[in-house]
Design a protein around this motif. Structure first.
Motif, PDB file in Angstrom:
ATOM      1  N   MET A  82       0.828  -1.204   0.000  1.00 19.54           N
ATOM      2  CA  MET A  82       0.000   0.000   0.000  1.00 19.54           C
ATOM      3  C   MET A  82       0.867   1.260   0.000  1.00 19.54           C
ATOM      4  O   MET A  82       0.534   2.251  -0.656  1.00 19.54           O
ATOM      5  CB  MET A  82      -0.928  -0.001   1.220  1.00 19.54           C
ATOM      6  N   LEU A  83       1.990   1.209   0.687  1.00 20.43           N
ATOM      7  CA  LEU A  83       2.898   2.358   0.693  1.00 20.43           C
ATOM      8  C   LEU A  83       3.535   2.555  -0.676  1.00 20.43           C
ATOM      9  O   LEU A  83       3.708   3.691  -1.130  1.00 20.43           O
ATOM     10  CB  LEU A  83       3.961   2.183   1.772  1.00 20.43           C
ATOM     11  N   ASP A  84       3.871   1.457  -1.344  1.00 15.53           N
ATOM     12  CA  ASP A  84       4.398   1.567  -2.711  1.00 15.53           C
ATOM     13  C   ASP A  84       3.342   2.129  -3.655  1.00 15.53           C
ATOM     14  O   ASP A  84       3.646   2.907  -4.562  1.00 15.53           O
ATOM     15  CB  ASP A  84       4.886   0.200  -3.204  1.00 15.53           C
ATOM     16  N   PHE A  85       2.106   1.723  -3.437  1.00 15.43           N
ATOM     17  CA  PHE A  85       0.992   2.238  -4.228  1.00 15.43           C
ATOM     18  C   PHE A  85       0.872   3.749  -4.025  1.00 15.43           C
ATOM     19  O   PHE A  85       0.704   4.501  -4.979  1.00 15.43           O
ATOM     20  CB  PHE A  85      -0.294   1.520  -3.798  1.00 15.43           C
ATOM     21  N   GLN A  86       0.989   4.192  -2.778  1.00 14.23           N
ATOM     22  CA  GLN A  86       0.948   5.627  -2.495  1.00 14.23           C
ATOM     23  C   GLN A  86       2.084   6.361  -3.194  1.00 14.23           C
ATOM     24  O   GLN A  86       1.900   7.466  -3.691  1.00 14.23           O
ATOM     25  CB  GLN A  86       1.048   5.883  -0.995  1.00 14.23           C
ATOM     26  N   GLU A 170       8.788   3.893   7.021  1.00 16.07           N
ATOM     27  CA  GLU A 170       9.099   3.318   8.332  1.00 16.07           C
ATOM     28  C   GLU A 170       8.236   3.934   9.422  1.00 16.07           C
ATOM     29  O   GLU A 170       7.746   3.234  10.304  1.00 16.07           O
ATOM     30  CB  GLU A 170      10.584   3.515   8.657  1.00 16.07           C
ATOM     31  N   GLY A 171       8.031   5.243   9.351  1.00 16.12           N
ATOM     32  CA  GLY A 171       7.223   5.923  10.353  1.00 16.12           C
ATOM     33  C   GLY A 171       5.797   5.422  10.378  1.00 16.12           C
ATOM     34  O   GLY A 171       5.239   5.137  11.443  1.00 16.12           O
ATOM     35  N   LEU A 172       5.195   5.280   9.198  1.00 13.77           N
ATOM     36  CA  LEU A 172       3.814   4.808   9.138  1.00 13.77           C
ATOM     37  C   LEU A 172       3.701   3.363   9.600  1.00 13.77           C
ATOM     38  O   LEU A 172       2.807   3.011  10.375  1.00 13.77           O
ATOM     39  CB  LEU A 172       3.249   4.968   7.731  1.00 13.77           C
ATOM     40  N   LEU A 173       4.622   2.517   9.155  1.00 16.09           N
ATOM     41  CA  LEU A 173       4.592   1.112   9.583  1.00 16.09           C
ATOM     42  C   LEU A 173       4.747   1.011  11.102  1.00 16.09           C
ATOM     43  O   LEU A 173       4.043   0.230  11.755  1.00 16.09           O
ATOM     44  CB  LEU A 173       5.691   0.311   8.883  1.00 16.09           C
TER      45      LEU A 173
END
Length: 197
Positions: A82-86, A170-173
């Motif tokens: 999902m982060l890569d998608f963002q 990293e922060g979001l995870l």
């Protein structure tokens, strides 16, 4: 690759690099080595272009084929996807509120995506409970709030931080896992430690 796809890909690249508001149809034409007339033949206005990108974005999201029957490692991999998608649609996520104000139709799309993702994460939470990775929730509302919280964090994170890309990921995870961690059973903590420690 079709002309439309070339235009969309280049528009996304330019929007990500320079910001949606500053990129003109002329900029897109120049970057694709096409005339403005050729661009406007396919997308008459910038709004037509953004709606086409939103549709493409939704198709890309569906193609991620996110699973609900996963373990802790599988969930972490999905969060990374999902982060890569963002990252691919950075301009959209960093300007969600502005785009929604400018193009009211986008609000409907955002609500639809948020609802679908919330349901997805809710199913993961339910499966975690069945597998005794998560403590049993006293009611479904708390599960739904947790799922919605994950989605809202993910959808708004890019807007809330000026960190670099790696720090953002990293922060979001870390934030999501700090919320999830308190719901883990002893078995869940053991699995978590195998992956993250």
């Amino acid at each position: 690759m079709t002309t439309k796809k070339v235009i969309l890909d280049k528009a996304i690249e330019l929007f990500n690099k320079n910001g949606y508001a500053t990129v003109s149809m002329r900029d897109i034409a120049d970057a694709t080595n096409k005339s403005v007339g050729n661009i406007t033949y396919h997308y008459k206005k910038k709004s037509d272009l953004i709606f086409a990108i939103v549709e493409l974005q939704y198709e890309d999201l569906q193609s991620l084929d996110l699973k609900t029957d996963v373990d802790i490692e599988g969930l972490n991999e999905q969060l990374k996807m999902m982060l890569d998608f963002q990252k691919k649609y950075y301009f959209y996520f960093s300007n969600m509120i502005e785009l929604r104000k400018t193009y009211h139709e986008i609000l409907e799309f955002q609500l639809k995506v948020r609802e679908e993702l919330t349901l997805h994460f809710l199913r993961i939470i339910e499966n975690f409970e069945k597998k005794e990775i998560f403590r049993a929730s006293p009611n479904k509302e708390l599960q739904a709030c947790l799922a919605k919280g994950i989605v809202l964090l993910m959808m708004s994170w890019v807007q809330q931080t000026s960190l670099g890309e790696t720090e953002q990921h990293e922060g979001l995870l870390n934030i999501i896992w700090s919320i999830l961690y308190f719901n883990l059973t002893e078995k869940g903590v053991g699995l978590y430690n195998q992956i993250f420690l």
